[in-house]
Structure formats: C-alpha cells, structure tokens
Design an enzyme around this catalytic site. Structure first.
Site, PDB file in Angstrom:
ATOM      1  N   ARG A 109       0.844  -1.182   0.000  1.00  0.00           N
ATOM      2  CA  ARG A 109       0.000   0.000   0.000  1.00  0.00           C
ATOM      3  C   ARG A 109       0.886   1.241   0.000  1.00  0.00           C
ATOM      4  O   ARG A 109       1.947   1.262   0.637  1.00  0.00           O
ATOM      5  CB  ARG A 109      -0.835  -0.025   1.276  1.00  0.00           C
ATOM      6  N   THR A 383      -8.997   0.655  -9.903  1.00  0.00           N
ATOM      7  CA  THR A 383      -8.278  -0.433  -9.274  1.00  0.00           C
ATOM      8  C   THR A 383      -8.427  -1.614 -10.207  1.00  0.00           C
ATOM      9  O   THR A 383      -9.314  -1.615 -11.053  1.00  0.00           O
ATOM     10  CB  THR A 383      -8.947  -0.735  -7.903  1.00  0.00           C
ATOM     11  N   SER A 454      -7.737   1.008   3.094  1.00  0.00           N
ATOM     12  CA  SER A 454      -8.170   0.518   1.785  1.00  0.00           C
ATOM     13  C   SER A 454      -9.377  -0.404   1.940  1.00  0.00           C
ATOM     14  O   SER A 454      -9.640  -0.911   3.031  1.00  0.00           O
ATOM     15  CB  SER A 454      -7.015  -0.257   1.142  1.00  0.00           C
ATOM     16  N   SER A 455     -10.071  -0.627   0.842  1.00  0.00           N
ATOM     17  CA  SER A 455     -11.152  -1.623   0.830  1.00  0.00           C
ATOM     18  C   SER A 455     -10.799  -2.828  -0.043  1.00  0.00           C
ATOM     19  O   SER A 455     -11.633  -3.720  -0.236  1.00  0.00           O
ATOM     20  CB  SER A 455     -12.434  -0.999   0.276  1.00  0.00           C
ATOM     21  N   GLY A 476     -13.650   0.591  -5.038  1.00  0.00           N
ATOM     22  CA  GLY A 476     -13.659   1.338  -3.776  1.00  0.00           C
ATOM     23  C   GLY A 476     -14.345   0.526  -2.690  1.00  0.00           C
ATOM     24  O   GLY A 476     -14.149  -0.693  -2.592  1.00  0.00           O
TER      25      GLY A 476
HETATM   26  O1  DON Z   1      -7.795   1.137  -1.768  1.00  0.00           O
HETATM   27  C1  DON Z   1      -8.962   1.408  -1.956  1.00  0.00           C
HETATM   28  O2  DON Z   1      -9.876   0.938  -1.324  1.00  0.00           O
HETATM   29  C2  DON Z   1      -9.328   2.335  -3.093  1.00  0.00           C
HETATM   30  N1  DON Z   1      -8.251   3.227  -3.388  1.00  0.00           N
HETATM   31  C3  DON Z   1      -9.688   1.493  -4.249  1.00  0.00           C
HETATM   32  C4  DON Z   1     -10.136   2.284  -5.426  1.00  0.00           C
HETATM   33  C5  DON Z   1     -10.928   1.446  -6.343  1.00  0.00           C
HETATM   34  O3  DON Z   1     -11.244   0.322  -6.109  1.00  0.00           O
HETATM   35  C6  DON Z   1     -11.382   2.033  -7.576  1.00  0.00           C
HETATM   36  N2  DON Z   1     -12.015   1.100  -8.468  1.00  0.00           N
HETATM   37  N3  DON Z   1     -12.800   1.204  -9.275  1.00  0.00           N
END
Ligand code: DON
Length: 575
Positions: A109, A383, A454-455, A476
C-alpha cells in the site's frame, strides 16, 4: 492481424479467451445449476482485466513459472496495457496460498510522505479543500507497487526477475494495439489531463485520443521498466526514476522526496482468516478493511439460511443489507493502518461478536444507520484485480490500485507512469464530519508514513485442503460487498463461478443509509418488499466492481474462470 510484440517473446495468442462460450458442463456437483458456462482450464489459469496481460501471465506458467511469477508478470503488463488502473505508481495487496496450505499476505500500500500532516488538506482558512485531497500533487502517496512485486518475487517466485518484467518492457517500447475499451477510456480521460503535458504526450497523438487499433508506444515507460528489469526495486526507488519523481514533486509543490522513496518498504503480513459454512476464508488484513469486513459480514450471515431464502429474495437481501450495514459501521469506527493504531481484528472477526450483531438485526425491519449523518465520498475510482492458480494449486489473488481512474492523471515526465492519488483514501481532517460526504474519524487520519485505509479484498476461499475460490475486485468500498456477493452466490446459491460473477449486485455501506443497486438487481416485488421494511433503494447506472475469479473444482481440480464482463477487455488465459 495487428502487430503483437508478445510474439517476440514467443507468447502466443492461442489459449486465450476474452469472451466465449464454453461447451463443457457446469461444475461437477450435480446440484450446481449453470446458466453461463465458465471458461474451463485443466491445469493453470490467469484472469485479469486485460486479455494481453493475462496472456503474459500464461506465458510465465508455460515457461515453468509458478502462480506468483505469473501474477507479477501480469501486474507489470497491466501497468502498460491497462493504464487506468494497472500501475507502477500506485500500490496493492497480494494474498497467496501455497500448496502446503500456508497462506501469506503482502502489503504494498502507498504511504503518506514524511512531511504529511493531518491538516494538509485544509486551506489557509482551515477549510477542507477537496481538490487538494483528491486531485492535486498532494494527493499522491509514496508508491508501493514495484517494492511489493519485487518482495513477492524474492520470497516466492521461481523464474528470474528479468523474465517477469521483460514482456512489459516490450509492450511499452514496441507498443500494442489499443483495444476498444482502452480507446473509450482514453477519450474520456484526456480532457481531464490537459494541464499535464507529459500525460497528454503519453496517451494521445498531439491531443487527439488514440483510436481502437492504433499502436500505443510508451517509450519513457519502457525505459523505466528497463531500469526495474535490470536493477529490481532500486530501478524505481533510487537513481534516475527516483530523480524524475522528485523533480516533478518539487516542480508542482508535492511532498515526496528521495528519503520517502528510499524508506518505502513492502511488508509481508499474516492474512486475516475466518470460516463460512465450513469453508476457510483467507483475505487481506489492515491496512485493508477488506478482509476484516468481509469476514465480519460473512460471520453474521452464517446464522441465516440464505440458500433457502433464495437469491435476491426480499428476506435474504434484507439480511445481507443489514449485515453489510454493520460491517461498514465497524469499518469506519475501528479500521486504519494497524502499524499505527490498535485495530481489534480478532474481536471483529470472531463468531461471538457476529452473534451479538446478529441479535440486533430485526427479521423484517431495516435498522437505521447511526444518527451521525456523515457519508463517505463516492465516485469513480480505479483499481484492478487478477487471480492466478497454477498446476500445483498455488493460488494468488492480487489487487492493485492508483485510486481514481488514471490516478492523479499525472504522468511523471520522462518516466512515463501515472502517479496515484491514494492520499484521498485518508480521512480529510480530524473531526471534519458532515452530511456532504466527509468523514473525520480518528483511525484513518493522515500521519507521516502511515498507510491509508483501503477496501481492496484479494481473497482465497479454501475447501478441505484445496483452494476453492480465488477472487477480488475494483470498486472502492463496493469491493467488499462485490466479493461477499460472489462468495454467497457460489456457496449459498450454488451458482457456477461465471453465474456468480454475472449476477447483479447491490451495496450498502452504513452511510449513506441507502442500498445502491445495479440495473436488474431486484424484481419490482422485491424492491417493494424491501422498501416496506424501511430500506431506501437507489439505482446506480454504473456497474458495481469487476470481479476476476477462479473456481477450483473440489473433485477434479479443473479450473473455471469467472470473468466479469462489466468492463471491457477482460480475459482468461490458461491451459
Ligand atoms: O484502496 C482502496 O480501497 C481504493 N483506493 C480502491 C479504489 C478502487 O477500487 C477504484 N475502483 N474502481
């Protein structure tokens, strides 16, 4: 046929399926109904958001590499062919289960820079500045991806490092044909990149978006990848790449300096584990909230017979929504970087705690989320997840992110990669909680060198002594629920992995107190029933997540790919 640099490496186009119909029957278990047959492989498979990247991973497996080698090579390839999320300038998590049954988690991370402060997203008048939080050079965290991939390779890889990076070097330097999905996403993002000339130069031809079939050559990125290929992580955190990052930081008033880059370390952690109806769940511990929340919600759901209540029935959906609500409330309250704050992981993931929470769920009445009326910000972020299983049943789940779509949109001039905007995953400022979408709880406030919450939920489900499911998703906070729903679809509703991935999804995250649904998620009858119970439903037109999953048949060991078609270009490659 268009130019394919992978042929130079002997990486063939055969054995790759982007979309297609599989003629073989569903999973061997007779009672598992199958609508959409999964793509099926006998020995090994890579599933990722881009068919070219999956093919790179497959080539590593064919060379005698293991699933870790394939995952690392696929991740580097995604940094070239899937620039909206694949990355060198972001971070991620990897969960791996070895053939001997041990499991390990790798945390790469991003971190806050050394000079970061909890007030850094406030302006001179002490007012929160959203632009600064999400869309500025200050939103960039110290990248972790290269350190993470190098650490995983050192600990568990088999093939030489150079072999894993080389396909990405070729894809960047020789170019690859732009897919329809990439063409569409570049056309969408370019207008938002105009203030960054290096970004425009990289992703357009003199300001005109590249169209489908055009060759995308990324020479600077190729040189950065060559340095990584030749020097390992030092090729990114030291020397020329580091100089280029710091120069851009200084030019734009950012915080990352050589010291931040030198000090960055990926970390191996104990995965977080739980059980669900006799299956073992292995997932990512903090600084992800994903594994803890997933296990907490599954523990609550274990007390209900979801299978008999039926897929997306009003009662089964009500119970899932209530379990999600409770998991996400605890996420806000307790979760953050466990290296900095105490996170009660054993309690949150215990069956006893879930039993207590279950007693607060009314059978046919929605509870209200807490009286505090804050919401988490929502938005399109970016992501990507990839899953690999090899011939020894070594299983890898890898989720990587630059946070929003194309991250900060800032390509480092001369280095050719996008910087993340992950600092936006920190809470904006202490106590800054309001009904407009801000949250200011303590565990996830900025501190120097802290990792933002984070998720991401890279997860492996084990049945008996073998991996059963390998999966994860972008999206997210919806990631946690997308993974949850696929697990429930397979275990409770006995869907094939492809059906489980295809099935419409919904999401509740405690606050805002709403159930966000994909189109076709609930029948009108079910909607009405849920609304009568007090749930507030809101249709989202955007798809929820993009799950890349593999199911291992418990009997035959055959591998079924669950490829999410919600976003274009995804593909499975295997043999
Ligand atoms: O780490 C996290 O939870 C977010 N930064 C993830 C972002 C994400 O999943 C975007 N996807 N569409």
């Amino acid at each position: 046929m268009s130019f394919n640099p992978l042929r130079l490496l002997g990486i063939s186009l055969s054995g790759v399926v982007v979309l297609g119909l599989c003629l073989s029957p569903g999973l061997s278990s007779a009672e598992r109904a199958t609508l959409s047959n999964p793509l099926r492989f006998d020995k090994a498979v890579v599933v990722s958001q881009d068919a070219i990247a999956s093919r790179v991973g497959k080539a590593m497996l064919e060379k005698g590499g293991n699933a870790v080698d394939a995952a690392v090579a696929t991740a580097f390839a995604l940094a070239v062919v899937h620039p909206s999320a694949g990355n060198l300038g972001g971070g991620g998590f990897l969960v791996v289960r070895l053939p001997d049954g041990t499991a390990r988690a790798f945390d790469f991370r991003e971190k806050a820079p050394l000079t970061a402060t909890p007030e850094m997203f406030l302006d001179a008048n002490g007012r929160y500045n959203r632009q600064r939080h999400h869309w500025s050079i200050l939103s960039v965290g110290v990248p972790g991806s290269v350190a993470g991939l190098a650490l995983v390779h050192t600990r568990l890889g088999k093939l030489p490092w150079k072999d894993l990076v080389e396909p990405a070097v070729l894809l960047a330097t020789r170019g690859f044909p732009v897919s329809r999905g990439l063409a569409e996403s570049l056309a969408e993002v370019l207008p938002k990149m105009t203030k960054y000339p290096a970004s425009m130069a990289q992703f357009s031809r003199g300001g005109t978006p590249l169209g489908e079939g055009n060759l995308l050559v990324q020479a600077d990125l190729g040189r950065t990848l060559e340095r990584i290929r030749d020097q390992g992580a030092a090729g990114f955190y030291e020397g020329e790449t580091a100089d280029l990052i710091v120069r851009e930081m200084e030019r734009q008033g950012g915080l990352i300096r050589h010291e931040d880059l030198r000090r960055y370390q990926a970390v191996e952690r104990e995965p977080v584990t739980g059980t669900y109806r006799g299956y073992k769940i292995i997932s990512m511990p903090p600084p992800s909230s994903g594994g803890v929340a997933l296990i907490e919600v599954l523990n609550i759901l274990e007390g209900y017979d979801l299978g008999n209540l039926g897929f997306h029935g009003s009662r089964s959906s009500h119970l899932m929504i209530e379990a999600m609500r409770r998991g996400f409330a605890d996420r806000a309250r307790f979760l953050g970087d466990a290296d900095r704050i105490g996170v009660p992981v054993p309690r949150l993931t215990s069956k006893e705690y879930a039993a207590k929470l279950r007693r607060t769920v009314l059978p046919e009445r929605a509870s209200r989320s807490s009286p505090e009326t804050f919401e988490w910000p929502t938005g399109n972020s970016e992501t990507t997840h990839l899953s690999v299983v090899d011939g020894n049943l070594l299983a890898v789940a890898l989720t990587t992110t630059i946070e929003r779509y194309y991250g900060s949109r800032i390509v480092v001039p001369g280095a050719g990669f996008l910087l993340n905007n992950e600092m936006g995953d920190f809470n904006p400022a202490a106590g800054l909680t309001d009904s407009q979408g801000l949250i200011g709880t303590a565990p996830n406030l900025v501190e120097p060198e802290k990792r933002m919450l984070s998720s991401m939920t890279p997860t492996i489900v084990v049945k008996g002594q073998k991996p059963f499911l390998v999966l994860g998703s972008p999206g997210g906070r919806t990631i946690i629920n997308s993974v949850l729903e696929v697990v429930v679809n397979v275990i409770d509703h006995r869907m094939s992995i492809q059906d489980a991935v295809d099935a419409p999804r919904f999401h509740h995250q405690w606050l805002p107190d709403r159930v966000f649904t994909e189109p076709f998620c609930f029948s009108p009858d079910t909607r009405s029933a849920l609304e009568r119970m007090g749930h507030r439903l809101e249709l989202r037109r955007l798809p929820q997540g993009s799950v890349m999953a593999i199911a291992v048949s418990p009997n035959s060991g055959v591998l079924d790919a669950g490829v999410d078609r919600r976003r274009p270009d995804a593909g499975a490659a295997g043999f």
